[in-house]
Design an enzyme around this catalytic site. Structure first.
Site, mmCIF file in Angstrom:
data_model
loop_
_atom_site.group_PDB
_atom_site.id
_atom_site.type_symbol
_atom_site.label_atom_id
_atom_site.label_comp_id
_atom_site.label_asym_id
_atom_site.label_seq_id
_atom_site.Cartn_x
_atom_site.Cartn_y
_atom_site.Cartn_z
ATOM 1 N N MET A 135 4.686 14.628 11.185
ATOM 2 C CA MET A 135 4.765 13.300 10.696
ATOM 3 C C MET A 135 5.105 12.679 12.182
ATOM 4 O O MET A 135 6.457 12.648 12.664
ATOM 5 C CB MET A 135 5.549 12.729 9.600
ATOM 6 C CG MET A 135 5.310 13.113 8.394
ATOM 7 S SD MET A 135 3.478 13.059 7.867
ATOM 8 C CE MET A 135 3.641 11.210 8.092
ATOM 9 N N ASP A 181 0.315 12.980 12.086
ATOM 10 C CA ASP A 181 -0.236 12.106 11.100
ATOM 11 C C ASP A 181 0.858 11.040 11.229
ATOM 12 O O ASP A 181 1.887 10.980 11.006
ATOM 13 C CB ASP A 181 0.157 12.585 9.648
ATOM 14 C CG ASP A 181 -0.265 11.701 8.579
ATOM 15 O OD1 ASP A 181 -1.124 10.673 9.077
ATOM 16 O OD2 ASP A 181 -0.296 11.987 7.271
ATOM 17 N N SER A 237 -7.764 8.694 7.717
ATOM 18 C CA SER A 237 -7.039 8.528 6.325
ATOM 19 C C SER A 237 -7.698 7.276 5.590
ATOM 20 O O SER A 237 -7.688 6.311 5.703
ATOM 21 C CB SER A 237 -5.618 8.256 7.057
ATOM 22 O OG SER A 237 -4.903 7.866 5.595
ATOM 23 N N MET A 268 2.970 13.289 -0.680
ATOM 24 C CA MET A 268 4.340 12.571 -0.523
ATOM 25 C C MET A 268 5.058 12.393 -1.967
ATOM 26 O O MET A 268 5.061 11.206 -2.146
ATOM 27 C CB MET A 268 4.185 11.425 0.287
ATOM 28 C CG MET A 268 3.746 11.706 2.175
ATOM 29 S SD MET A 268 2.946 10.286 2.738
ATOM 30 C CE MET A 268 1.418 10.412 2.253
ATOM 31 N N ASP A 288 -3.666 10.498 1.225
ATOM 32 C CA ASP A 288 -2.406 10.326 1.120
ATOM 33 C C ASP A 288 -1.938 9.888 -0.361
ATOM 34 O O ASP A 288 -2.161 8.876 -0.899
ATOM 35 C CB ASP A 288 -1.893 9.394 2.104
ATOM 36 C CG ASP A 288 -1.902 9.449 3.453
ATOM 37 O OD1 ASP A 288 -1.412 10.576 3.879
ATOM 38 O OD2 ASP A 288 -2.677 8.728 4.094
ATOM 39 N N HIS A 319 -2.354 14.998 1.259
ATOM 40 C CA HIS A 319 -1.107 14.878 1.723
ATOM 41 C C HIS A 319 -0.158 14.529 0.642
ATOM 42 O O HIS A 319 -0.237 13.413 0.430
ATOM 43 C CB HIS A 319 -0.981 14.201 3.097
ATOM 44 C CG HIS A 319 0.355 13.958 3.864
ATOM 45 N ND1 HIS A 319 0.678 12.802 4.617
ATOM 46 C CD2 HIS A 319 1.529 14.437 3.502
ATOM 47 C CE1 HIS A 319 1.826 12.781 4.934
ATOM 48 N NE2 HIS A 319 2.499 13.634 4.346
ATOM 49 N N MET A 347 1.283 9.204 -2.775
ATOM 50 C CA MET A 347 2.627 8.816 -2.585
ATOM 51 C C MET A 347 2.976 8.462 -4.080
ATOM 52 O O MET A 347 2.420 7.922 -5.001
ATOM 53 C CB MET A 347 2.879 7.505 -2.046
ATOM 54 C CG MET A 347 1.991 7.739 -0.453
ATOM 55 S SD MET A 347 2.351 6.053 0.323
ATOM 56 C CE MET A 347 1.500 6.659 1.926
ATOM 57 N N HIS A 356 -8.495 12.748 5.066
ATOM 58 C CA HIS A 356 -7.334 12.780 4.582
ATOM 59 C C HIS A 356 -6.699 12.078 3.575
ATOM 60 O O HIS A 356 -7.188 10.764 3.795
ATOM 61 C CB HIS A 356 -6.535 12.630 6.231
ATOM 62 C CG HIS A 356 -5.066 12.755 6.087
ATOM 63 N ND1 HIS A 356 -4.179 13.837 6.216
ATOM 64 C CD2 HIS A 356 -3.927 11.669 5.810
ATOM 65 C CE1 HIS A 356 -2.978 13.739 6.070
ATOM 66 N NE2 HIS A 356 -2.934 12.418 5.863
HETATM 67 C C1 DX5 Z 1 1.832 7.735 6.140
HETATM 68 C C2 DX5 Z 1 0.490 8.516 5.897
HETATM 69 C C3 DX5 Z 1 -0.510 8.466 6.950
HETATM 70 C C4 DX5 Z 1 -1.249 7.139 7.071
HETATM 71 C C5 DX5 Z 1 -1.419 7.066 8.718
HETATM 72 O O1 DX5 Z 1 2.513 8.004 5.186
HETATM 73 O O2 DX5 Z 1 0.739 10.009 5.786
HETATM 74 O O3 DX5 Z 1 -1.534 9.526 6.794
HETATM 75 O O4 DX5 Z 1 -2.185 7.004 6.449
HETATM 76 O O5 DX5 Z 1 -2.091 5.785 8.862
HETATM 77 P P1 DX5 Z 1 -2.124 5.203 10.615
HETATM 78 O O6 DX5 Z 1 -3.068 5.853 11.036
HETATM 79 O O7 DX5 Z 1 -2.396 3.743 10.067
HETATM 80 O O8 DX5 Z 1 -0.396 5.561 10.979
HETATM 81 ZN ZN ZN Z 2 -0.781 11.182 5.551
#
Ligand code: DX5
Ligand code: ZN
Length: 220
Positions: free
Chosen positions: A138, A176, A9, A69, A36, A67, A38, A34
């Site tokens: 998740m 994840d 990630s 969010m 993220d 991903h 947000m 990956h």
């Molecule tokens: C959390 C993200 C994850 C995050 C995982 O909301 O979707 O992808 O980056 O990070 P670690 O592996 O540190 O839990």
């Molecule tokens: Zn993620």
């Protein structure tokens, strides 16, 4: 059996040295990037947006697994396709018309993923599983890296795997949040296909070696 994949990630990367960290993933045994995204509404945090993804895509030479969010993800499906996303994952909890959203993602030329929050039962996907390329379970509450893994995840993975087999679907299972060398084997044994790992990779001394070891454990 298909090999189990590792998706570092980028959220946990050093943004001051983003190109270096992208090249590290390129040169490692990692399979996917990956990403993220947000919005500060669906989750209580804001990560990064389109210009940063554009910069990552420019250098990344592996599958881009984005991903989202964010609320109302339909607004940005074409944008993420244009930015080089190969697999676009939306949250079940953020979609009023999930089936329509999945079709729109595929029509834009991407694979369609659905993420489930820790409180969401896998049964909600019973009627759409055949349309879903990837389910992201998740294993932490979305919004932040570096949280601890929720143990109930194993049970969800097994139940989802059973549903996929029963419905003869072709869906991959991704995990994840809080993935480490301590839970990787148990997750893949339960049916997980892809492990996302942020902090575990980027906080380690030798990131290339950490990815290699995690992949070996996942496939052991
Ligand atoms: C959390 C993200 C994850 C995050 C995982 O909301 O979707 O992808 O980056 O990070 P670690 O592996 O540190 O839990
Ligand atoms: Zn993620």
């Amino acid at each position: 059996m298909n090999p189990k994949l590792i998706a570092p990630s980028v959220l946990a990367a050093d943004f001051g040295n983003l190109q270096r960290d992208v090249e590290m993933i390129n040169n490692s045994e990692a399979d996917w990037f990956h990403i993220d995204i947000m919005d500060g509404v669906f989750v209580p945090n804001i990560s990064f947006g389109m210009p940063v993804l554009k910069a990552i895509s420019k250098h990344a030479n592996k599958t881009i697994d984005t991903h989202l969010m964010i609320v109302d993800p339909d607004r940005y499906i074409q944008t993420f396709a244009d930015l080089g996303t190969n697999i676009l994952t939306v949250h079940y909890e953020a979609c009023t018309h999930l089936h329509r959203t999945l079709q729109a993602i595929k029509a834009a030329g991407m694979k369609a993923g659905v993420a489930l929050n820790p409180h969401t039962n896998i049964n909600v996907l019973e009627d759409t599983i055949q349309d879903i390329d990837l389910v992201c379970i998740m294993s932490v509450n979305p919004g932040f890296g570096g949280q601890s893994f929720i143990e109930n995840t194993y049970k969800k993975v097994s139940a989802l795997k059973e549903m996929i087999v029963q419905k003869k679907a072709n869906t991959l299972i991704e995990i994840d949040g809080g993935v480490t060398d301590q839970n990787a084997k148990k997750l893949t044994a339960a049916g997980a296909d892809i492990l996302v790992a942020g902090s575990f990779v980027f906080k380690s001394e030798n990131q290339i070696e950490t990815i290699k070891n995690l992949k070996a454990i996942a496939n052991s």
